[in-house]
Design a protein around this motif. Sequence first.
Motif, short mmCIF file in Angstrom:
data_model
loop_
_atom_site.label_atom_id
_atom_site.label_comp_id
_atom_site.label_asym_id
_atom_site.label_seq_id
_atom_site.Cartn_x
_atom_site.Cartn_y
_atom_site.Cartn_z
N LEU A 1 21.71 15.32 -9.70
CA LEU A 1 23.14 15.39 -10.01
C LEU A 1 23.92 14.89 -8.80
O LEU A 1 23.69 15.34 -7.67
N LYS A 2 24.83 13.97 -9.02
CA LYS A 2 25.60 13.40 -7.92
C LYS A 2 26.83 14.26 -7.63
O LYS A 2 27.45 14.79 -8.53
N SER A 3 27.15 14.39 -6.36
CA SER A 3 28.31 15.14 -5.92
C SER A 3 29.11 14.30 -4.93
O SER A 3 28.51 13.67 -4.03
N PRO A 4 30.43 14.27 -5.04
CA PRO A 4 31.26 13.50 -4.09
C PRO A 4 31.04 13.96 -2.65
O PRO A 4 31.16 13.16 -1.72
N ASP A 5 30.72 15.25 -2.47
CA ASP A 5 30.52 15.77 -1.11
C ASP A 5 29.34 15.11 -0.41
O ASP A 5 29.31 15.01 0.82
N PHE A 6 28.34 14.67 -1.19
CA PHE A 6 27.14 14.09 -0.59
C PHE A 6 27.42 12.76 0.11
O PHE A 6 26.65 12.34 0.98
N ALA A 42 17.30 21.76 2.65
CA ALA A 42 17.93 22.53 3.72
C ALA A 42 19.40 22.18 3.89
O ALA A 42 20.15 22.96 4.49
N GLU A 43 19.81 21.04 3.35
CA GLU A 43 21.19 20.56 3.54
C GLU A 43 22.07 20.78 2.32
O GLU A 43 23.30 20.72 2.42
N ILE A 44 21.49 20.99 1.15
CA ILE A 44 22.31 21.18 -0.05
C ILE A 44 22.71 22.66 -0.17
O ILE A 44 22.07 23.53 0.41
N PRO A 45 23.78 22.96 -0.89
CA PRO A 45 24.24 24.36 -1.04
C PRO A 45 23.16 25.25 -1.64
O PRO A 45 22.23 24.79 -2.30
N ASP A 46 23.30 26.58 -1.41
CA ASP A 46 22.30 27.54 -1.85
C ASP A 46 22.12 27.58 -3.37
O ASP A 46 21.08 28.02 -3.86
N ASN A 47 23.15 27.17 -4.10
CA ASN A 47 23.03 27.19 -5.56
C ASN A 47 22.38 25.92 -6.11
O ASN A 47 22.30 25.72 -7.32
N VAL A 78 10.70 14.50 -10.50
CA VAL A 78 11.40 15.48 -9.67
C VAL A 78 12.88 15.48 -10.05
O VAL A 78 13.46 14.43 -10.32
N ILE A 79 13.48 16.67 -10.07
CA ILE A 79 14.90 16.79 -10.40
C ILE A 79 15.62 17.62 -9.34
O ILE A 79 15.00 18.45 -8.65
N MET A 80 16.92 17.41 -9.18
CA MET A 80 17.73 18.19 -8.25
C MET A 80 19.07 18.50 -8.90
O MET A 80 19.84 17.58 -9.21
N TYR A 81 19.32 19.81 -9.12
CA TYR A 81 20.55 20.24 -9.78
C TYR A 81 21.09 21.51 -9.13
O TYR A 81 20.36 22.21 -8.39
#
Length: 279
Positions: A192-197, A220-225, A235-238
């Motif tokens: 999932l893309k985020s403008p913050d990234f 380690a760099e993405i938010p805890d949620n 592989v997925i990242m959400y």
Amino acid sequence: MASIVGFNDEAGYHKNFTLSITKALGDQLAAALDGLDRARLCEDNIKELEDKAGVYQLYLDGEFVYVGKADKSLPSRLRNHLRKISGRREISLKDMTFSCLYVAEDFSALAPEQLLITHHKEMGNIPWNNNGFGNKDPGRQRDSTVLKRNHFDVLFPIDLDRPIEGLTPGEIALHDLLETVKSGLPYNFRFLKSPDFKHQQVFVPAAEMTADEVFKVISAEIPDNWQIAALMGYVIMYDDSPMSYKSAWRYYRAGEPLDAVPEAGPEGAVEGDQLGVES
């Protein structure tokens, strides 16, 4: 001499006639492929092929496992398979071979790969044509699916020890690192893309890093949620932590890997398998 049929006689002067042209074509294609030598599935052999449409067969340890087609380019299609298999465990490219036939454009309309599939199914099973090998990314709605025990991804899961191509050590925007990982792996990485990234900087310690090492850095760099989930085939990242997935075998949360035991259903045909689809 032909007999004359009366009104009260059985109608023996007409019946259906079926000409199995398609079966004959399938048999001829199979015979032509069987008459060819087999080459190792490697770049040196693929680059010798002509850039034409055609059909091909794959073999694992000498056993026939898959038939497919390339609507435009046999080399391109076979390179896709080369790359995919290179990122899997429990299988080695040195055990993979192939043979192929160039097919004229007007013959492609007859779906030659389907003729071959029909032929081989009459002779027995084609293991990889019904187990998900030809599938593309199944999409978000399939992430929670329980895979069948004979699914390609269950038999040959992704390799997280595979080095990621194209890494550059130093500071990089998280968005750019995610895109590099996506293009540098031989299996799909959907996130999932985020403008913050785009503004968040991440430090990449080395150019030679495995997927496992990089996913630790990213998590380690993405938010805890947020979490990274390694499923059997991709592989997925959400932002759905701590949600669990039935086919996940490793999670990355807050920089730490967490192993899991994936579920697997009974053997059978895999729903939605795309036979010979060009990717």
